[in-house]
Structure formats: C-alpha cells, structure tokens
Design a protein around this motif. Structure first.
Motif, PDB file in Angstrom:
ATOM      1  N   CYS A 211      31.248 -30.800  24.039  1.00  0.00           N
ATOM      2  CA  CYS A 211      32.754 -31.084  24.705  1.00  0.00           C
ATOM      3  C   CYS A 211      32.227 -31.003  26.690  1.00  0.00           C
ATOM      4  O   CYS A 211      32.462 -31.891  26.725  1.00  0.00           O
ATOM      5  CB  CYS A 211      33.977 -30.476  24.379  1.00  0.00           C
ATOM      6  N   GLU A 212      32.079 -29.788  26.360  1.00  0.00           N
ATOM      7  CA  GLU A 212      32.141 -29.817  27.630  1.00  0.00           C
ATOM      8  C   GLU A 212      30.878 -30.318  29.026  1.00  0.00           C
ATOM      9  O   GLU A 212      31.007 -31.615  29.958  1.00  0.00           O
ATOM     10  CB  GLU A 212      31.226 -27.667  28.521  1.00  0.00           C
ATOM     11  N   GLU A 213      29.508 -30.496  28.246  1.00  0.00           N
ATOM     12  CA  GLU A 213      28.474 -31.004  28.545  1.00  0.00           C
ATOM     13  C   GLU A 213      29.173 -32.756  28.802  1.00  0.00           C
ATOM     14  O   GLU A 213      28.930 -33.967  29.510  1.00  0.00           O
ATOM     15  CB  GLU A 213      27.489 -31.790  27.758  1.00  0.00           C
ATOM     16  N   VAL A 214      30.084 -33.556  28.263  1.00  0.00           N
ATOM     17  CA  VAL A 214      31.108 -34.589  27.513  1.00  0.00           C
ATOM     18  C   VAL A 214      31.477 -34.650  28.466  1.00  0.00           C
ATOM     19  O   VAL A 214      31.280 -35.757  29.259  1.00  0.00           O
ATOM     20  CB  VAL A 214      31.158 -34.792  26.135  1.00  0.00           C
ATOM     21  N   ALA A 215      32.634 -34.391  29.066  1.00  0.00           N
ATOM     22  CA  ALA A 215      33.102 -34.167  30.056  1.00  0.00           C
ATOM     23  C   ALA A 215      32.130 -34.084  31.249  1.00  0.00           C
ATOM     24  O   ALA A 215      32.860 -35.394  32.223  1.00  0.00           O
ATOM     25  CB  ALA A 215      34.054 -33.065  30.158  1.00  0.00           C
ATOM     26  N   LYS A 216      31.204 -33.498  30.943  1.00  0.00           N
ATOM     27  CA  LYS A 216      31.046 -33.263  32.615  1.00  0.00           C
ATOM     28  C   LYS A 216      30.205 -35.034  32.566  1.00  0.00           C
ATOM     29  O   LYS A 216      29.599 -35.092  34.121  1.00  0.00           O
ATOM     30  CB  LYS A 216      29.662 -32.162  32.897  1.00  0.00           C
ATOM     31  N   PHE A 217      29.514 -35.628  32.119  1.00  0.00           N
ATOM     32  CA  PHE A 217      28.987 -36.620  31.838  1.00  0.00           C
ATOM     33  C   PHE A 217      29.851 -37.935  32.153  1.00  0.00           C
ATOM     34  O   PHE A 217      29.777 -38.699  32.573  1.00  0.00           O
ATOM     35  CB  PHE A 217      28.303 -36.974  30.445  1.00  0.00           C
ATOM     36  N   ALA A 218      31.300 -37.032  31.554  1.00  0.00           N
ATOM     37  CA  ALA A 218      32.072 -38.595  31.883  1.00  0.00           C
ATOM     38  C   ALA A 218      32.786 -38.678  33.386  1.00  0.00           C
ATOM     39  O   ALA A 218      32.870 -39.120  34.146  1.00  0.00           O
ATOM     40  CB  ALA A 218      33.478 -38.225  30.642  1.00  0.00           C
ATOM     41  N   SER A 219      32.514 -36.909  34.091  1.00  0.00           N
ATOM     42  CA  SER A 219      32.836 -37.577  35.500  1.00  0.00           C
ATOM     43  C   SER A 219      31.870 -38.133  36.445  1.00  0.00           C
ATOM     44  O   SER A 219      32.495 -38.651  37.452  1.00  0.00           O
ATOM     45  CB  SER A 219      33.216 -36.255  36.718  1.00  0.00           C
ATOM     46  N   THR A 220      30.486 -38.357  35.637  1.00  0.00           N
ATOM     47  CA  THR A 220      29.900 -39.136  36.742  1.00  0.00           C
ATOM     48  C   THR A 220      29.569 -40.360  35.595  1.00  0.00           C
ATOM     49  O   THR A 220      29.258 -41.445  37.275  1.00  0.00           O
ATOM     50  CB  THR A 220      28.460 -38.758  36.373  1.00  0.00           C
ATOM     51  N   LEU A 221      30.885 -41.334  35.538  1.00  0.00           N
ATOM     52  CA  LEU A 221      30.939 -42.688  34.963  1.00  0.00           C
ATOM     53  C   LEU A 221      31.668 -43.037  36.513  1.00  0.00           C
ATOM     54  O   LEU A 221      32.216 -43.334  36.755  1.00  0.00           O
ATOM     55  CB  LEU A 221      31.668 -43.107  33.632  1.00  0.00           C
ATOM     56  N   PRO A 222      31.053 -45.201  36.608  1.00  0.00           N
ATOM     57  CA  PRO A 222      31.679 -45.679  37.721  1.00  0.00           C
ATOM     58  C   PRO A 222      33.464 -45.357  37.340  1.00  0.00           C
ATOM     59  O   PRO A 222      34.259 -45.939  36.577  1.00  0.00           O
ATOM     60  CB  PRO A 222      31.322 -46.808  37.698  1.00  0.00           C
ATOM     61  N   HIS A 223      33.921 -45.001  38.024  1.00  0.00           N
ATOM     62  CA  HIS A 223      35.770 -45.493  38.655  1.00  0.00           C
ATOM     63  C   HIS A 223      36.565 -43.920  38.044  1.00  0.00           C
ATOM     64  O   HIS A 223      37.943 -43.631  37.377  1.00  0.00           O
ATOM     65  CB  HIS A 223      36.239 -46.569  37.110  1.00  0.00           C
ATOM     66  N   VAL A 224      35.449 -43.388  37.417  1.00  0.00           N
ATOM     67  CA  VAL A 224      35.812 -41.362  37.031  1.00  0.00           C
ATOM     68  C   VAL A 224      36.322 -40.720  38.071  1.00  0.00           C
ATOM     69  O   VAL A 224      35.294 -40.379  38.157  1.00  0.00           O
ATOM     70  CB  VAL A 224      35.980 -41.322  36.149  1.00  0.00           C
ATOM     71  N   VAL A 225      37.877 -40.542  38.093  1.00  0.00           N
ATOM     72  CA  VAL A 225      38.017 -39.379  39.103  1.00  0.00           C
ATOM     73  C   VAL A 225      37.669 -38.251  38.393  1.00  0.00           C
ATOM     74  O   VAL A 225      37.259 -37.211  38.920  1.00  0.00           O
ATOM     75  CB  VAL A 225      39.382 -39.567  40.026  1.00  0.00           C
ATOM     76  N   LEU A 226      37.687 -38.024  37.256  1.00  0.00           N
ATOM     77  CA  LEU A 226      38.023 -36.927  36.832  1.00  0.00           C
ATOM     78  C   LEU A 226      37.782 -36.367  35.580  1.00  0.00           C
ATOM     79  O   LEU A 226      38.447 -37.519  34.273  1.00  0.00           O
ATOM     80  CB  LEU A 226      39.223 -35.544  37.200  1.00  0.00           C
ATOM     81  N   GLY A 227      36.779 -36.050  34.858  1.00  0.00           N
ATOM     82  CA  GLY A 227      36.820 -35.710  33.366  1.00  0.00           C
ATOM     83  C   GLY A 227      37.545 -33.907  32.871  1.00  0.00           C
ATOM     84  O   GLY A 227      36.215 -33.169  33.277  1.00  0.00           O
ATOM     85  N   LYS A 228      38.224 -34.089  31.756  1.00  0.00           N
ATOM     86  CA  LYS A 228      37.868 -32.611  31.204  1.00  0.00           C
ATOM     87  C   LYS A 228      37.741 -32.027  29.878  1.00  0.00           C
ATOM     88  O   LYS A 228      37.442 -33.411  29.107  1.00  0.00           O
ATOM     89  CB  LYS A 228      39.520 -32.246  31.752  1.00  0.00           C
ATOM     90  N   ASP A 229      37.716 -30.976  29.744  1.00  0.00           N
ATOM     91  CA  ASP A 229      38.066 -30.928  28.559  1.00  0.00           C
ATOM     92  C   ASP A 229      38.752 -29.520  27.782  1.00  0.00           C
ATOM     93  O   ASP A 229      39.121 -29.093  28.498  1.00  0.00           O
ATOM     94  CB  ASP A 229      36.643 -30.686  27.374  1.00  0.00           C
ATOM     95  N   ASN A 230      39.277 -30.352  26.735  1.00  0.00           N
ATOM     96  CA  ASN A 230      40.783 -28.920  27.042  1.00  0.00           C
ATOM     97  C   ASN A 230      40.687 -28.813  24.910  1.00  0.00           C
ATOM     98  O   ASN A 230      40.229 -29.673  23.879  1.00  0.00           O
ATOM     99  CB  ASN A 230      42.300 -29.665  26.776  1.00  0.00           C
ATOM    100  N   ARG A 231      41.651 -27.929  24.625  1.00  0.00           N
ATOM    101  CA  ARG A 231      41.123 -27.337  23.276  1.00  0.00           C
ATOM    102  C   ARG A 231      41.850 -28.701  21.463  1.00  0.00           C
ATOM    103  O   ARG A 231      41.312 -28.530  20.785  1.00  0.00           O
ATOM    104  CB  ARG A 231      41.871 -25.886  22.701  1.00  0.00           C
ATOM    105  N   TYR A 232      43.411 -28.790  22.236  1.00  0.00           N
ATOM    106  CA  TYR A 232      44.061 -29.692  21.520  1.00  0.00           C
ATOM    107  C   TYR A 232      44.920 -30.593  22.715  1.00  0.00           C
ATOM    108  O   TYR A 232      45.807 -30.547  22.718  1.00  0.00           O
ATOM    109  CB  TYR A 232      44.996 -28.574  20.732  1.00  0.00           C
ATOM    110  N   THR A 233      44.269 -31.685  22.611  1.00  0.00           N
ATOM    111  CA  THR A 233      44.544 -33.519  23.891  1.00  0.00           C
ATOM    112  C   THR A 233      45.793 -32.826  23.417  1.00  0.00           C
ATOM    113  O   THR A 233      47.075 -33.158  23.487  1.00  0.00           O
ATOM    114  CB  THR A 233      43.799 -34.000  24.196  1.00  0.00           C
ATOM    115  N   CYS A 234      46.355 -33.458  21.814  1.00  0.00           N
ATOM    116  CA  CYS A 234      47.355 -33.913  21.814  1.00  0.00           C
ATOM    117  C   CYS A 234      48.748 -33.098  21.060  1.00  0.00           C
ATOM    118  O   CYS A 234      49.592 -34.091  21.137  1.00  0.00           O
ATOM    119  CB  CYS A 234      47.699 -34.683  19.748  1.00  0.00           C
ATOM    120  N   SER A 235      48.437 -31.499  21.725  1.00  0.00           N
ATOM    121  CA  SER A 235      49.410 -31.129  21.847  1.00  0.00           C
ATOM    122  C   SER A 235      50.330 -30.562  22.743  1.00  0.00           C
ATOM    123  O   SER A 235      49.978 -31.720  23.879  1.00  0.00           O
ATOM    124  CB  SER A 235      49.217 -29.195  21.490  1.00  0.00           C
TER     125      SER A 235
END
Lengths: 812, 92, 278
Positions: free
Chosen positions: A35-59
């Motif tokens: 997930c960390e790698e995916v989050a980092k990758f996300a930050s590189t995408l156009p228009h993305v200002v932040l990419g985070k990963d966390n344990r339980y997003t729905c909580s």
C-alpha cells in the motif's frame, strides 16, 4: 435537464486538487498489496496533491483524516483505494459531504475484492494492478463535476391492483394510515381465491367468515374507492407521480340495487357459475356469490337475450322493485393520479386437462382441489355434502394426488406451489370430521408442513387415519360402470407397486402466474422470474419492492403463498409504500443524462431504447425531451446516440475514455479491459473476491451502472489503444436491473464482432459475459479463458487493430 | 377467475323455468317474418303451409326452448301470435 | 276455431275491437306494432278504458281510432289535436291520446301541433313517422329525407325535413322521445311514462313503410328495414333534440326532454277559481 457544461472548472481555470487514500484494511489489502508503494505512486499522478496510506480508512479515524485534509489542503476531489464501492461508496460520500465537498466529487478504486483478495500469492502483480486501478480512478476523478440530486414530490394516494385478500389487506392498511386508496378489481366482486375456499389451515377457520368482515370494511371505508368490474388499461409516469387509466365495465345494474335477487328468479337464461367452477348454475343476471362486495347484481351480456341493444326479454326489469336495471349503461373511463402502486393480482390455478393420464375432464369423479372446496362448502352447489359428480353419492374412499402442475417438467412448472400439501391435509381432516369412516389416501412426493401449526395438523391427520403414500400414481383408469377409479403407481418407501381403487380422486393443483399478468407487466415495466411470477428487487433484502421505483408486490402475484404470507406481504408492501408517501418527496440519483441540444437531430433512437420511457420526441422543436424523474440511470441512451448529443452524468464519455486511456497507457497488450455493470457483473467480480477465488491479474474493470452504457466507441477506443482483449459483462437477459437495457448491449457487441471479422481480426478478443451477482466462479472462469487468449495475441495483430480503430481516438 | 368450465352443473335440474304455450292465429298473419327473425331462442320458423292471405305463417320448432320473453307477441304488427304461460299442476 | 275466436284469447283482446281485425295495414307496417305498444302500456298501467279518448286523423295511422276499444274519434285531416284540445278542456278528467301520422300531424296539422305544445295542453301525441304520405299513394311530406324518392319527387326530394323531436321540444313539449318500432319494450315504457305525466307529451316512432316509401327507395322488405334499425339506432337519453337526427347511417333514439310545466288546463282552472269567487 443538465445542458452541456462539462469541463467547466477547467475552463474557469479552477485547479484540480485530488487527495488519494490507499487503505490497508488491516491485512486484507496490505497482505497482498504494497500500500505504501501505491500511495507514493499515486502522489506522482497528475492533479494529485497528496497520496496517503492508512490502516482502516472507513473507521471514524480514517474519515476524520479525510475531512481534515479536505479543509487543510483545499482538496476538491477525493479518491479512496480500498474495498468495493458497492460497500462503502455511500459512507465516503457522506464523509465528503460532511467536509463541505459535493458527494459526486468522490471516486473509489476497488483494490480489495477485485485485487488483493484474488491475487493472494502474487504480490508484485497485485501491486501493479492496484497502481493501475488507482490511476484509472484518478483519471476519472479529475473529470468529475459536482451535481445536485433533484427532489420529486410524491402524490399521497395509492393504487392497489387486485382485490384478493392481499389487495384487501393492503388497501385497508393504507386507508387506515390515512392515505386515499383506489382498489381496482377485475371481477365483479373482491375476495379472490380466499372467498372460494371453505376452511383455512392450520386453524380450520371458515375462510369466508374471516374474509367477509374485511371485505365489508373495504366497502365502507371512507378512504377507499372501490372500482370492481374494472381493469387498469394504461399507466404512465414514474415514482410518486403515476397516471393510471381504469376502464369500468358496465354492470347494467345501477347503485339502487338492493341485492334482493328477484331478477335472478325470473331470468330465463341458465349458465354454469364460475365461482363454483361450473358445478352450480347461475342466471344471466347474477351476483358472483352471496357475500359479494359490492353487494349488487350484474348482467352478463354474453348470455343475456338482449343483444345489440334491443330489449327482447324484460323479465328482470319488471321484477326489479328498485328499478335498478339499466341496459343503457356504458363503459366508463376513470383517470387516477397516484404516488405508489401495489400489485396484488394473485395467481391462477393449474388446469390438469393437460395431464391426460389423470383423466381430468374425461372422468367425472376426478376433481381438482378447488372444486373440492366448493363441494364441501356449505354454501356451495351441494350444500356441503362431498358428492361424486357421476352419481351424487358420498364417496367411501378418496385419494388426493399431490404436486399436480408443480415440481414437474412434464407440466412445465418446476416450482413448488407452497400451499397444496397443507391444503390436502386440511381437506382430509374435513372429510374425516364429517364422514369418519371414509378411507383417505394421499399420494405425495414430499409433505411440506413448514409453517406455524402446520406440523401439528399433519400429525393430526395421520392420527385420524389418513394414509400417506410416497409415490404419485402413473395413471388413473375409470371403471366404466361404477365410475370408480383405479390408481396405479409405485410406493417408493415400501418399494412395491400399488393399485388402489377409490370412489373419487382429488387432484391437488398448483398455482401458476396469471395469464393476463403480461398486461400488467408491460404497463408497469416489471420483470418476471423464470417461473413467470413477478420479480422482486432483491429476493432477501427487498422482497416486496419491484425493481421499478414506487411499485410494490403483495400476495401470489410475486410467488405462490398461503393466506398468512399474503397478508404479511400486503402489510409489508403498505409499509414500503408509506415510506415514500410519508416523506412526500423522493430524491433521484444524479446519474441522469446530459443533453446537448445543438447536436440533436431528433432521430429518435434514444427514445426507442429507454427502458423507462423517460425520453420523448418533441416534433415541433425537433429535439428530444428528458423526464429526469423517470430516468433509471442506465445510460443506454448515451450509448445509442450516434451524434454525441447525450452522455451520462457521473459516467460521461470523457470520464470513461480517461479510464480506458489510463489502463492502456502501459502494457496494453497484456491486459483485459473489462466493462462491468454495477448490479450483476461487477457484483459477481466482487463475489469472486469475497470467495477468495484466484484468477490471473490481467483484468482491469471499468464500472458503469448498466452494460447498456457501453457504446461501441469505448470498445473501439480500447482496441485502438492496443488492448489485447475486451470484456463486456452484464446481467443475464431478463434479469437486467434496468429491465431490458442489456438487450442493446448484446446487439452492439455482436455487431462489433462481425466488424472485427471483416477487418480480419480475431473476434474472440471481444467477449460478452452474462454473470449474476452470485456467479463469482463464472466470472473467474471467463478471466482465465481470456488470459489464454491474451497470451496468444501477436504484436502484429495488435498493430493491425490499432490501425483499424484509430478513428476512435478522435474527439470524445 | 378464468378456470376452465366443462361440467354439467350438479343442480341444473333445480332450475324451474316456466313452460310456454305459443298460439299462432294463422289466418291473421301477413307473413312479415318479424317473429321468426327476432326470436332470441330461434323457436319459430316459416312453415310450408299457405294461409288465407297467401303467405306462410310461422310454425313452432321446439316449444320447450321458448322462454316467454313475449317479444314475438310485441313485435307482431298483426296480433297474430301470442305466448302464454302453461299452468301445470303436476307434470308438463 | 275461427279467426275471431282465436283472437279473443289474445291477452290484449279486451282493449281492441276484435271484430274489425285483421287490420288494413300492410305486411310489415309498423302501425300495428305501435298499436300493440300503446295497448300494452294501457294494460300494464291498468288504465281505466272509460276515461280514455283516442283521437286520430287521416292517413294510415289515422285508422287506429277504429281498432281501440274505447271512445275514439277519427277526425278530419290535420285536426286531431284541435279536437283533442276541445275534448280535454270540456272534460279534464279524461286522458286524451292523439295517434296519427307524420303528414297529418306536421304538414296540414303543423300549426295545431306547435300551438298545442306551446300552450302545454295535457295530451299524449304519438306520431308514426314513415317519412311520406302513405295512404294517399306515397307523396313527399315534411319528414321525407333530402334526396329520397317519392311519387311527387321522382328525381329526389329537394326539401329539408323536419327534426320532429327538435320541433316538439322547441315548441315547449314537456316530454319528448323517439323510438323505432323495433324498440318495443322501451317504447311501451315511454308511452306509460307519458300517459302518467301532465302536459303536452310527444313520442315519435320511426316506422317502416315497405309497400310504398320502402319500395320506392329500394329498402327491400320490411324485415330488412327492421334489421337496419337494429344496426343504426343509437340510444342517447337526454341528448339535445336539435342534435338528435335521423340520417341513413344513424337514428338517434331515446328520451330527450322530461320536464314539468303547468298545463293549459291547470292555468285555466286556476283563473276560473280566482275570478269566479265573487
């Protein structure tokens, strides 16, 4: 109607600021995906200002994080890569709304059911796939527009179609709640099947005695308008705003009728009575049965001598003291405006004449269970004496044959009719009550005594000496002199053949869908199951809702059931209808069409394909008009329009194209681009994930509400971008959530496959799959099958494909 | 309730219908044919005989089918046919 | 058994002068049916035949006065209504019925009709409308349809016909109805209703004339005309009389007007009472 206003924010120069959250979901996702790698990758995408990963997003914590980020980083789009949107899209939409962000500016990437759970043993492939899915979601999110859901007012009146016990109960419940109800019944009296039955199981109550007070209440209730001898002939409109046309057939007897019956005494025309299944007579002027509501007579003009409006016989006119006979009455049409409709049209019974081995229709002493009810009823043709039709004697030995017209391929009805076992048990106890010396045989396959008090009744019957033999007779033969009957068959428990001689046979006939249910189905745009009964929206969680909003089911129209279940369902339907009418308004999801009138040529193709008749053609203005409140949100119109005048909110052409482009940016020749419909195929893919079925990581799924949304140009675009294979998946024909939109999908895919052949391309690279939400394995198999095709596709073929479809890459 | 009806009703004997007596005044008939045409039970037909006026008066085909609607009585312009109820004590 | 003896067993024989039967009307003529309906209505009402007066004029239907067993007058052409007015005023206890043909009542008798209707003299007028002058040989009359053939219009009638119910209603009749001779039961009911009402009541009965009008216009036999009535008659109660027309495709029948109004006799009586008290 939302006119074309896409890319408004781009034009206005507002900066797109996307926040991406990659969820671990404990170890559910993190176990297979980095997930960390995916989050980092996300930050590189156009228009993305932040990419985070966390344990339980729905909580609560996860949601708070998103809310804070929206405010702090001025995010105006949010992407959550976690579980299926079918599970948590509403949750996260609310999170965005709470933080002041329009809920339609939110997108999800399904990296659990459709990634981590199905690639448990290939971390590298799973992570790559997750990255692709996030890329697709971000590409779409960048193009999302804010939207407001429209509110539609609901008329606080209801229409109940069908006056059997279910319709009666629904009408009374609605009327007692305070809503005005129109109860439309085809027959001259309400009461339905329950009025014909003698006693009910398991309490052995007299059926008409418990029904008549309810019928009387319906007749007197100030909130119920009773329209008997009437039929619904047209229904237009949509949830909360139905416009129905009802035709009232004339009775030729006015409301002055006191039901004294003098007219029937003098009428010279005799005919068999339908209520008593032809076992008793009635006259041309008649009342259907003694307790009929409304309590009035009527004239059957098919039998009456006064044809073509010439009065030839005026005996009833002369006999009627109230002067209520009026041969000049005409058919009336009534127009109704209602908010909800309850379909309680009931069921027909099976006609055993189609089973020649049982001899019904030839042998007078073979009767059906319905005829039995009339014979044993004290108000029936024989005054409650169970007599044999051949010699009017009371039989000493009777046999019941179960499952006639149910559970049998020969009869064409495979389902169980629910009530026949208990009905026979009840009937056998009734016979024993009056004539205890009678020998009773019940030939059965299974005895289904599942309900409350049912098993007790079964045991009682056995105690009374009723003999239950497991094995239906193969045939019945009649003794020509005595009209007794010989039944031959196999007793499967004793494993021996039997030849039983009885005086009378009662066939326990099953229930079947009404032959005229096609009319109601067409008018209300309902679906039917394979058995022919109406289909509920969800068999477990929405058992009384129809797929079409605002319409509900009660009673046997939806499936064979006994009186208790019919009444229960009627009250449930009332509750569901009341929810809508109590609120007084309903919100329509903002996935309605976006229309560009400049491009419209009034060709009318969209009008033809809309399953909800929500598009009309305005001949004068030479363009179409959309009734947004009636729109179901399938998107078939957008896919059908050849001129690009229509696209669908939240699933626009540009958004879908952006997803296709994102998928095919890298390694397109190794991928299956899949378009799945939200209700079946996508759910089926989710189910494969839930069941942890493993399959190759080639597929990238693009979700639309309906497979009807998939325009040929999307498939062509995918091929033009170099995709190895394309899969279009939707609901089974007949089960389409949008009634019949997937029929157009099939046509479009077939056409494309033919074109591929013409271009000398391998048409197996384009596949069509019908998979329901329960068919996870079926979905997985298809992916495995297509994986083999992906491996086979040559680079040369890919180049040729790109060339053949390069036009599809043009302006969207 | 569209169930197939095929039986002879069990109580069909109980229906008491009045018996009819059809009187034709043959020589008053002018042969217009109204009674024959409009009888709802087709009880009458044109006879072979010729009356005083040179026309064929009607004759009764099956008196038991007559239901005493008296339409023939009313529609005859010449008062040449009338129906009365046959009063029977025991058997008719 | 002779004809007469047989006829005396007819249920309505008491109301008829049986020795005069068979009547003179042609085979298939509707007049016999109208007579039957009138007499049946009297029977069902249990009418007192001593208090009934039937007045008729000249023409086929005019012969009816000779067939009913009550005090009746067979008067001069066009004048039954004038006579009936006199009878009713002289003895208001009597029930007066005028039964005559379309030519008698509306051609030569037209003026009497409209004024009696206007004055609302208490009488029941039954008109047998066969669209021509039957008895005198089939000449065209005030009800002959446009372009029909009669002896005086061999090239087609160029006169527009009266709409009789419209005329009656416009003149002030309190009860206006039209039936054909096929609608026997409804006609009988209409006559019963009219006889029990006070004021000027008018019933038009459309009748076949098979030997003369029917033959000239190729309608076939009387039975064909009756079958045609069955096809094209439309029952419309309460219809506006001006719209209730008779065409070759449609005959509008029914009870059109049913109102209450003080009669001439009542108003006259009222004045007598007021001014003779001194």
């Amino acid at each position: 109607m939302a006119e074309k206003q896409e890319s408004e924010s781009e034009q206005s120069g507002e900066e797109i600021r996307i926040g991406v959250y990659v969820c671990h979901c404990g170890l559910n996702i993190a176990g297979s995906v980095d997930c960390e790698e995916v989050a980092k990758f996300a930050s590189t995408l156009p228009h993305v200002v932040l990419g985070k990963d966390n344990r339980y997003t729905c909580s609560d914590q996860g949601q708070e994080l998103i809310k804070n980020d929206i405010k702090e980083h001025k995010l105006n789009r949010v992407v959550v890569a976690s579980c299926s949107p079918r599970l948590h899209e509403p949750t996260f939409r609310k999170t965005c709304e709470d933080a002041g962000l329009n809920k339609y500016l939110f997108e999800m990437a399904n990296i659990r059911e459709q990634c981590s759970w199905i690639h448990l043993h290939d971390r590298k492939a799973a992570t790559e796939k997750a990255k692709d899915l996030v890329k697709m979601a971000v590409a779409k999110a960048a193009l999302l527009q804010p939207a407001e859901e429209i509110e539609v007012p609901i008329i606080r009146k209801a229409l109940v179609i069908g006056g059997g016990v279910a319709g009666i109960q629904a009408a009374l419940d609605l009327a007692d709640t305070g809503y005005k109800v129109h109860l439309v019944e085809k027959e001259p009296s309400i009461g339905g099947r329950m009025a014909q039955i003698d006693k009910t199981f398991p309490t052995m109550d007299c059926s008409i005695c418990i029904l008549a007070p309810k019928m009387s209440d319906v007749g007197h209730h100030p909130n119920i308008e009773l329209l008997t001898n009437s039929e619904v002939v047209d229904v237009k409109g949509y949830i909360g705003n139905f416009h129905a046309k009802v035709v009232k057939k004339p009775r030729y007897v006015t409301d002055d009728c006191t039901a004294c019956g003098e007219c029937a005494e003098v009428c010279p025309v005799i005919a068999p009575n339908e209520f008593d299944i032809g076992l008793a007579i009635r006259r041309a002027v008649y009342t259907p049965f003694a307790q009929a509501v409304p309590s009035t007579y009527m004239i059957d003009m098919n039998l009456c001598l006064n044809k073509e409006n010439i009065i030839v016989c005026d005996k009833c006119i002369k006999a009627c003291e109230a002067q209520a006979i009026n041969f000049e009455m005409k058919t009336e049409t009534v127009e109704l405006e209602v908010g909800t409709i309850i379909v309680a049209t009931g069921a027909d019974v099976f006609d055993p004449s189609s089973q020649p081995n049982y001899g019904y229709g030839k042998y007078p002493n073979v009767i059906t269970s319905l005829e039995f009810e009339r014979l044993i009823n004290a108000g029936g043709p024989s005054g409650g004496h169970l007599i044999r039709p051949s010699d009017l004697q009371i039989p000493k030995r009777v046999a019941f044959i179960q499952c006639v017209g149910s559970r049998s391929e020969k009869s064409g009805r495979l389902y169980c009719s629910n009530v026949c076992c208990m009905n026979t048990i009840k009937d056998s106890l009734l016979i024993k009550e009056h004539w205890p010396e009678t020998e009773i045989y019940v030939f059965y396959i299974d005895i289904r005594a599942y309900g409350k008090g049912f098993e007790d009744l079964y045991q009682r019957a056995k105690k009374e000496g009723v003999m239950f033999i497991r094995g239906l007779p193969a045939e019945i033969v009649q003794d020509r002199k005595t009209h007794n009957l010989w039944l031959t068959g196999e007793n499967t428990l004793q494993k021996e053949l039997y030849k039983a001689n009885v005086d009378m046979v009662i066939l326990s006939i099953g229930l079947e869908p009404r032959k005229d249910s096609e009319t109601i189905q067409r008018l209300l745009k309902l679906s039917r199951t394979q058995d022919g009964f109406f289909m509920e929206a969800h068999p477990k969680l929405r058992p009384v809702d129809a797929a079409t909003g605002g319409i509900f089911f009660a009673g046997c129209a939806e499936g064979p059931k006994d009186i208790k279940d019919s009444v229960t369902q009627a009250s449930a339907a009332t509750a569901r209808a009341s929810i809508l009418m109590a609120k007084g308004k309903v919100t329509v999801g903002a996935i309605t069409p976006i229309f560009d009138p400049e491009k419209c040529t009034a060709c009318g193709l969209c009008v033809k394909v809309c399953p909800y008749n929500a598009i009309t053609l305005n001949e004068e203005l030479k363009r179409i008009e959309i009734i947004e409140a009636a729109c179901g949100g399938c998107g078939t119109c957008a896919a059908e329009c050849p001129f690009g005048a229509l696209t669908q909110n939240h699933f626009t052409d540009r958004q879908i194209s952006a997803e296709i482009d994102a998928v095919t940016e890298h390694d397109a020749e190794k991928k299956i681009v899949a378009f799945c419909c939200n209700w079946c195929a996508y759910a089926g893919a989710d189910f494969a994930g839930v069941s942890r079925i493993q399959y190759p990581p080639d597929v990238r799924i693009i979700r639309t509400m309906c497979s009807g949304r998939i325009a040929p140009k999307f498939i062509e675009r995918a091929f033009a971008r170099g995709a190895a294979t394309v899969l279009v998946a939707g609901c089974h024909p007949g089960d389409c959530h949008y009634i019949n939109a997937n029929y157009h999908t099939q046509k479009r895919v077939e056409r494309l496959r033919k074109k591929m052949e013409k271009h000398e391309l391998d048409k197996e690279r384009l596949q069509l799959l019908w998979a329901s939400a329960a068919e996870g394995e079926r979905f997985a198999s298809k992916i495995r099958e297509m994986h083999a095709i992906v491996e086979k596709v040559t680079p040369e073929e890919i180049e040729r494909t790109k060339k053949a479809y390069e036009k599809a890459l043009g302006e969207v | 309730m569209p169930v197939r009806i095929w039986r002879t009703p069990l109580n069909i004997e109980k229906a008491k219908l009045p018996k009819a007596e059809i009187h034709i005044i043959k020589n008053q008939c002018k042969g217009c044919g109204f009674c024959i045409q409009f009888c709802p039970k087709d009880v009458l037909e044109e006879s072979e005989e010729i009356n005083e006026r040179g026309v064929h008066p009607p004759k009764v085909v099956d008196e038991s089918k007559c239901v005493l609607c008296s339409f023939c009585t009313s529609i005859c312009p010449d008062f040449a046919i009338f129906v009365v109820e046959k009063l029977c004590e025991e058997e008719c | 058994m002779t004809n007469l003896q047989e006829f005396e067993r007819h249920p309505l024989a008491n109301y008829l002068r049986v020795e005069r039967f068979p009547h003179i009307w042609c085979e298939g003529c509707g007049n016999g049916i109208i007579l039957h309906c009138f007499v049946k209505a009297l029977d069902e009402l249990g009418a007192n035949m001593d208090k009934l007066v039937v007045v008729s004029g000249i023409g086929c239907m005019g012969r009816v006065a000779g067939y009913i067993q009550c005090d009746s007058f067979h008067t001069t052409h066009g004048r039954p209504i004038a006579l009936a007015t006199g009878i009713k005023l002289a003895n208001p206890q009597l029930t007066v019925a005028v039964i005559s043909g379309d030519g008698d009542l509306f051609a030569i008798g037209g003026n009497h009709f409209i004024h009696a209707a206007r004055r609302n003299v208490d009488m029941t007028v039954i008109c047998s409308n066969n669209f021509n002058y039957g008895m005198t040989g089939g000449q065209c009359g005030p009800t002959t349809p446009l372009l029909s053939y009669t002896t005086t219009t061999p090239y087609g009638n160029i006169e527009h016909p009266f709409n009789l119910v419209h005329l009656a209603a416009a003149s002030g009749a309190v009860h206006v109805a039209r039936w054909t001779v096929l609608h026997v039961k409804r006609l009988t009911e209409s006559i019963k209703k009219a006889l029990q009402k006070r004021g000027f009541k008018f019933i038009e009965v459309v009748s076949p004339c098979p030997e003369i009008y029917g033959r000239r216009n190729k309608f076939g036999k009387a039975i064909d005309t009756m079958k045609r009535y069955r096809e094209i008659a439309e029952i419309r109660h309460g219809y506006a009389p001006s719209k209730a027309e008779i065409t070759s495709e449609k005959i509008v029948v029914g009870e059109f007007i049913d109102i209450e109004k003080p009669t001439y006799g009542e108003l006259l009586q009222g004045q007598f009472m007021r001014f003779n008290k001194g």
